[in-house]
Write a protein that holds these residues in place. Structure first.
Motif, PDB file in Angstrom:
ATOM      1  N   PRO A 179     -32.884  -3.002  49.794  1.00  0.00           N
ATOM      2  CA  PRO A 179     -33.384  -3.021  51.171  1.00  0.00           C
ATOM      3  C   PRO A 179     -32.382  -3.595  52.166  1.00  0.00           C
ATOM      4  CG  PRO A 179     -35.099  -3.737  49.658  1.00  0.00           C
ATOM      5  CD  PRO A 179     -33.844  -3.601  48.846  1.00  0.00           C
ATOM      6  N   GLU A 180     -31.595  -4.585  51.722  1.00  0.00           N
ATOM      7  CA  GLU A 180     -30.625  -5.221  52.612  1.00  0.00           C
ATOM      8  C   GLU A 180     -29.540  -4.250  53.076  1.00  0.00           C
ATOM      9  OE1 GLU A 180     -32.845  -8.096  50.359  1.00  0.00           O
ATOM     10  OE2 GLU A 180     -31.632  -6.384  49.666  1.00  0.00           O
ATOM     11  N   GLU A 181     -29.260  -3.217  52.267  1.00  0.00           N
ATOM     12  CA  GLU A 181     -28.238  -2.245  52.656  1.00  0.00           C
ATOM     13  C   GLU A 181     -28.739  -1.349  53.784  1.00  0.00           C
ATOM     14  OE1 GLU A 181     -25.590  -1.427  48.760  1.00  0.00           O
ATOM     15  OE2 GLU A 181     -27.733  -1.024  48.468  1.00  0.00           O
ATOM     16  N   VAL A 182     -30.010  -1.037  53.755  1.00  0.00           N
ATOM     17  CA  VAL A 182     -30.610  -0.279  54.865  1.00  0.00           C
ATOM     18  C   VAL A 182     -30.691  -1.170  56.103  1.00  0.00           C
ATOM     19  CG1 VAL A 182     -32.616   1.039  55.627  1.00  0.00           C
ATOM     20  CG2 VAL A 182     -31.946   1.084  53.207  1.00  0.00           C
ATOM     21  N   ALA A 183     -31.036  -2.430  55.882  1.00  0.00           N
ATOM     22  CA  ALA A 183     -31.161  -3.381  56.988  1.00  0.00           C
ATOM     23  C   ALA A 183     -29.836  -3.554  57.729  1.00  0.00           C
ATOM     24  CB  ALA A 183     -31.646  -4.730  56.462  1.00  0.00           C
TER      25      ALA A 183
ATOM     26  N   ARG B 122     -50.288  -5.780  58.627  1.00  0.00           N
ATOM     27  CA  ARG B 122     -51.750  -5.912  58.602  1.00  0.00           C
ATOM     28  C   ARG B 122     -52.250  -7.079  57.754  1.00  0.00           C
ATOM     29  NH1 ARG B 122     -53.027  -0.491  54.942  1.00  0.00           N
ATOM     30  NH2 ARG B 122     -51.863  -1.155  53.087  1.00  0.00           N
ATOM     31  N   ASN B 123     -51.376  -7.664  56.926  1.00  0.00           N
ATOM     32  CA  ASN B 123     -51.767  -8.754  56.044  1.00  0.00           C
ATOM     33  C   ASN B 123     -51.338 -10.089  56.657  1.00  0.00           C
ATOM     34  OD1 ASN B 123     -51.789 -10.756  53.957  1.00  0.00           O
ATOM     35  ND2 ASN B 123     -51.802  -9.147  52.408  1.00  0.00           N
ATOM     36  N   GLU B 124     -52.290 -10.841  57.198  1.00  0.00           N
ATOM     37  CA  GLU B 124     -51.936 -12.059  57.921  1.00  0.00           C
ATOM     38  C   GLU B 124     -51.347 -13.134  57.011  1.00  0.00           C
ATOM     39  OE1 GLU B 124     -53.493 -14.642  61.677  1.00  0.00           O
ATOM     40  OE2 GLU B 124     -54.995 -13.626  60.442  1.00  0.00           O
ATOM     41  N   ASN B 125     -51.840 -13.240  55.799  1.00  0.00           N
ATOM     42  CA  ASN B 125     -51.291 -14.238  54.873  1.00  0.00           C
ATOM     43  C   ASN B 125     -49.819 -13.979  54.602  1.00  0.00           C
ATOM     44  OD1 ASN B 125     -53.707 -15.644  54.619  1.00  0.00           O
ATOM     45  ND2 ASN B 125     -54.400 -14.412  52.890  1.00  0.00           N
ATOM     46  N   ARG B 126     -49.487 -12.720  54.377  1.00  0.00           N
ATOM     47  CA  ARG B 126     -48.075 -12.383  54.133  1.00  0.00           C
ATOM     48  C   ARG B 126     -47.238 -12.583  55.386  1.00  0.00           C
ATOM     49  NH1 ARG B 126     -45.109 -12.733  51.412  1.00  0.00           N
ATOM     50  NH2 ARG B 126     -43.902 -10.811  51.322  1.00  0.00           N
ATOM     51  N   LEU B 127     -47.804 -12.286  56.553  1.00  0.00           N
ATOM     52  CA  LEU B 127     -47.084 -12.498  57.807  1.00  0.00           C
ATOM     53  C   LEU B 127     -46.705 -13.972  57.971  1.00  0.00           C
ATOM     54  CD1 LEU B 127     -49.177 -10.219  60.178  1.00  0.00           C
ATOM     55  CD2 LEU B 127     -46.708 -10.026  59.826  1.00  0.00           C
ATOM     56  N   ILE B 128     -47.646 -14.854  57.667  1.00  0.00           N
ATOM     57  CA  ILE B 128     -47.402 -16.291  57.795  1.00  0.00           C
ATOM     58  C   ILE B 128     -46.313 -16.737  56.816  1.00  0.00           C
ATOM     59  CG2 ILE B 128     -48.437 -18.571  57.463  1.00  0.00           C
ATOM     60  CD1 ILE B 128     -51.093 -17.319  58.481  1.00  0.00           C
ATOM     61  N   GLU B 129     -46.364 -16.202  55.602  1.00  0.00           N
ATOM     62  CA  GLU B 129     -45.350 -16.551  54.597  1.00  0.00           C
ATOM     63  C   GLU B 129     -43.950 -16.129  55.046  1.00  0.00           C
ATOM     64  OE1 GLU B 129     -46.469 -14.744  50.936  1.00  0.00           O
ATOM     65  OE2 GLU B 129     -48.329 -15.893  50.720  1.00  0.00           O
ATOM     66  N   VAL B 130     -43.831 -14.881  55.521  1.00  0.00           N
ATOM     67  CA  VAL B 130     -42.517 -14.381  55.944  1.00  0.00           C
ATOM     68  C   VAL B 130     -42.035 -15.122  57.183  1.00  0.00           C
ATOM     69  CG1 VAL B 130     -41.234 -12.357  56.748  1.00  0.00           C
ATOM     70  CG2 VAL B 130     -42.926 -12.106  54.907  1.00  0.00           C
ATOM     71  N   LEU B 131     -42.954 -15.433  58.094  1.00  0.00           N
ATOM     72  CA  LEU B 131     -42.596 -16.177  59.298  1.00  0.00           C
ATOM     73  C   LEU B 131     -41.915 -17.493  58.940  1.00  0.00           C
ATOM     74  CD1 LEU B 131     -43.086 -15.909  62.449  1.00  0.00           C
ATOM     75  CD2 LEU B 131     -44.944 -17.550  62.093  1.00  0.00           C
ATOM     76  N   GLU B 132     -42.415 -18.159  57.909  1.00  0.00           N
ATOM     77  CA  GLU B 132     -41.845 -19.435  57.486  1.00  0.00           C
ATOM     78  C   GLU B 132     -40.499 -19.260  56.792  1.00  0.00           C
ATOM     79  OE1 GLU B 132     -44.915 -21.068  55.066  1.00  0.00           O
ATOM     80  OE2 GLU B 132     -46.143 -21.734  56.775  1.00  0.00           O
ATOM     81  N   GLU B 133     -40.288 -18.090  56.187  1.00  0.00           N
ATOM     82  CA  GLU B 133     -39.048 -17.840  55.458  1.00  0.00           C
ATOM     83  C   GLU B 133     -37.891 -17.405  56.362  1.00  0.00           C
ATOM     84  OE1 GLU B 133     -39.959 -14.835  52.606  1.00  0.00           O
ATOM     85  OE2 GLU B 133     -41.568 -15.970  51.662  1.00  0.00           O
ATOM     86  N   LEU B 134     -38.188 -16.895  57.536  1.00  0.00           N
ATOM     87  CA  LEU B 134     -37.150 -16.351  58.413  1.00  0.00           C
ATOM     88  C   LEU B 134     -36.109 -17.405  58.797  1.00  0.00           C
ATOM     89  CD1 LEU B 134     -39.210 -14.168  60.934  1.00  0.00           C
ATOM     90  CD2 LEU B 134     -37.542 -13.314  59.274  1.00  0.00           C
ATOM     91  N   PRO B 135     -34.872 -16.988  59.012  1.00  0.00           N
ATOM     92  CA  PRO B 135     -33.846 -17.920  59.495  1.00  0.00           C
ATOM     93  C   PRO B 135     -34.167 -18.414  60.909  1.00  0.00           C
ATOM     94  CG  PRO B 135     -32.843 -15.931  58.580  1.00  0.00           C
ATOM     95  CD  PRO B 135     -34.307 -15.666  58.691  1.00  0.00           C
ATOM     96  N   TYR B 136     -33.993 -19.708  61.123  1.00  0.00           N
ATOM     97  CA  TYR B 136     -34.144 -20.314  62.447  1.00  0.00           C
ATOM     98  C   TYR B 136     -32.834 -20.991  62.836  1.00  0.00           C
ATOM     99  CZ  TYR B 136     -39.260 -19.728  62.140  1.00  0.00           C
ATOM    100  OH  TYR B 136     -40.528 -19.214  62.050  1.00  0.00           O
TER     101      TYR B 136
ATOM    102  N   GLY C 128     -40.235  -5.141  51.568  1.00  0.00           N
ATOM    103  CA  GLY C 128     -39.289  -4.033  51.509  1.00  0.00           C
ATOM    104  C   GLY C 128     -38.273  -3.991  52.629  1.00  0.00           C
ATOM    105  N   ILE C 129     -38.041  -2.794  53.148  1.00  0.00           N
ATOM    106  CA  ILE C 129     -37.011  -2.568  54.154  1.00  0.00           C
ATOM    107  C   ILE C 129     -37.326  -3.314  55.447  1.00  0.00           C
ATOM    108  CG2 ILE C 129     -35.967  -0.806  55.633  1.00  0.00           C
ATOM    109  CD1 ILE C 129     -36.221   1.140  53.244  1.00  0.00           C
ATOM    110  N   GLY C 130     -38.593  -3.305  55.863  1.00  0.00           N
ATOM    111  CA  GLY C 130     -38.966  -3.983  57.099  1.00  0.00           C
ATOM    112  C   GLY C 130     -38.673  -5.467  57.056  1.00  0.00           C
ATOM    113  N   LYS C 131     -39.000  -6.097  55.948  1.00  0.00           N
ATOM    114  CA  LYS C 131     -38.727  -7.532  55.793  1.00  0.00           C
ATOM    115  C   LYS C 131     -37.227  -7.795  55.808  1.00  0.00           C
ATOM    116  CE  LYS C 131     -39.478 -11.456  52.654  1.00  0.00           C
ATOM    117  NZ  LYS C 131     -40.083 -11.907  51.373  1.00  0.00           N
TER     118      LYS C 131
END
Length: 262
Positions: A229-233, A39-53, A18-21
Motif C-alpha cells: 500500500p505504501e508504494e501506491v501512497a 464508516r467505522n468510528e472505532n477504527r477511525l479513532i485508532e488510526v487518528l492516534e497512530e498518525l504522525p504529528y 489498506g491504501i487509504g490508510k
C-alpha cells in the motif's frame, strides 16, 4: 523537489485500512493535516492516534457510510464550515463485489455508482470553490487498472471505475486553470484485504489452492510481486505535492508493469 505539505489540509477517504490508510500516513509525514473518512468510528479513532504529528498537525475524522449519499453531503458541508476547507481530496472507496457482468443486479450497479462516482462528486463540489480561491487544489482518485484493461470477473467494478475516470478527466479539463489538478492513480494487485478476498474467491470457484491462484496472478506481473500500500501512497503523495503541479488529467498505473498497454 518540493514535497512539503506543511499547513495543507487533506481529506482522505477509506483511510482506516489498506491504501487509504497508507496515503493518510504519507501525507501526514509530509506535514499535512489529515481528515480521515470512513464508516467505522472505532477504527477511525485508532488510526487518528497512530498518525504522525511531527509537524504540529491537527488531525480529524469524519464517520460516515458512503451508502448514504444525503448524509455524506450534509456531514461534509457542516464539517468544512466548522474546521475550514481542504486543499487535497483523496477519493478512495472499496471496490464492489466480484462476479460476471451478466449476473450483476441493477441494485449492484446503483450501489456502486453511488458509492464511487456520486460520493466523489459530492466531495469534489464541497472543496472545489475553496481550492479555486486559494489557487491550490489536488483531487486524486484511487481507482484501478481496469480503467485501461477490464479485469475478468469484476464486471460492476470495471464499469463504475471507467465512469469515475472519465468524470475525473472532465473535471481536470474544466478546473485546471485555477491551480488545481485532478488525477487518477490506478493500483494493480496490492497487498490489502481486498486482494486477499479476491484470491479466496478465485480459489473457491476454480478449485485451485490459494497459493496456486496467487502464483498465477504473479505470473502476469513483471515485478513478480504484489504492491505494498505504501508504494501506491507514494504516487498519491507526489501528485498532492507542489512538485506535481503540472500533472493533470491523467491515469497513473502503479502495477509493477502488469498492464500490457501504455
Amino acid at each position: 523537489m518540493d514535497l512539503n505539505l506543511k499547513g495543507k489540509r487533506a481529506i482522505v477517504c477509506g483511510s482506516t485500512q489498506g491504501i487509504g490508510k497508507a496515503i493518510a500516513f504519507e501525507l501526514a509525514q509530509l506535514g499535512a493535516n489529515i481528515t480521515l473518512v470512513a464508516r467505522n468510528e472505532n477504527r477511525l479513532i485508532e488510526v487518528l492516534e497512530e498518525l504522525p504529528y511531527n509537524q504540529g498537525q491537527k488531525h480529524h475524522y469524519i464517520c460516515v457510510d458512503f451508502v448514504d449519499t444525503d448524509r455524506l453531503k450534509t456531514v461534509i458541508d457542516q464539517y468544512l464550515i466548522k474546521v475550514n476547507q481542504a486543499e487535497i481530496l483523496i477519493n478512495n472507496t472499496g471496490g464492489p463485489a466480484g462476479g460476471p457482468i451478466a449476473d450483476a443486479s441493477l441494485d449492484e450497479f446503483q450501489k456502486a455508482f453511488n458509492q464511487h462516482l456520486i460520493c466523489n462528486h459530492i466531495l469534489a463540489q464541497a472543496v472545489i470553490p475553496y481550492m479555486k480561491r486559494v489557487e491550490y487544489g489536488r483531487i486524486i482518485n484511487i481507482i484501478s487498472t481496469s480503467v485501461k484493461s477490464p479485469l475478468n470477473g469484476l464486471g460492476v467494478s470495471n464499469t463504475v471505475r471507467g465512469a469515475v475516470a472519465n468524470w475525473a478527466k472532465t473535471m481536470a479539463n474544466e478546473s485546471g486553470g485555477h491551480g488545481m489538478t485532478v488525477n487518477n492513480v490506478l493500483p494493480g494487485a496490492t497487498q490489502t484485504g481486498r486482494l486477499t478476498s479476491i484470491i479466496e474467491n478465485k480459489s473457491k470457484k476454480s478449485g485451485l489452492s490459494k497459493k496456486e491462484v496467487e502464483k498465477n496472478m504473479l505470473s502476469s506481473i513483471p515485478a513478480n510481486r504484489f504492491a505494498q500500500p505504501e508504494e501506491v501512497a507514494g504516487t498519491a503523495a507526489f501528485l498532492a505535492s507542489p512538485a506535481g503541479s503540472y500533472i493533470n488529467g491523467i491515469n497513473i498505473p502503479v502495477d509493477g508493469g502488469r498492464l500490457s498497454c501504455l
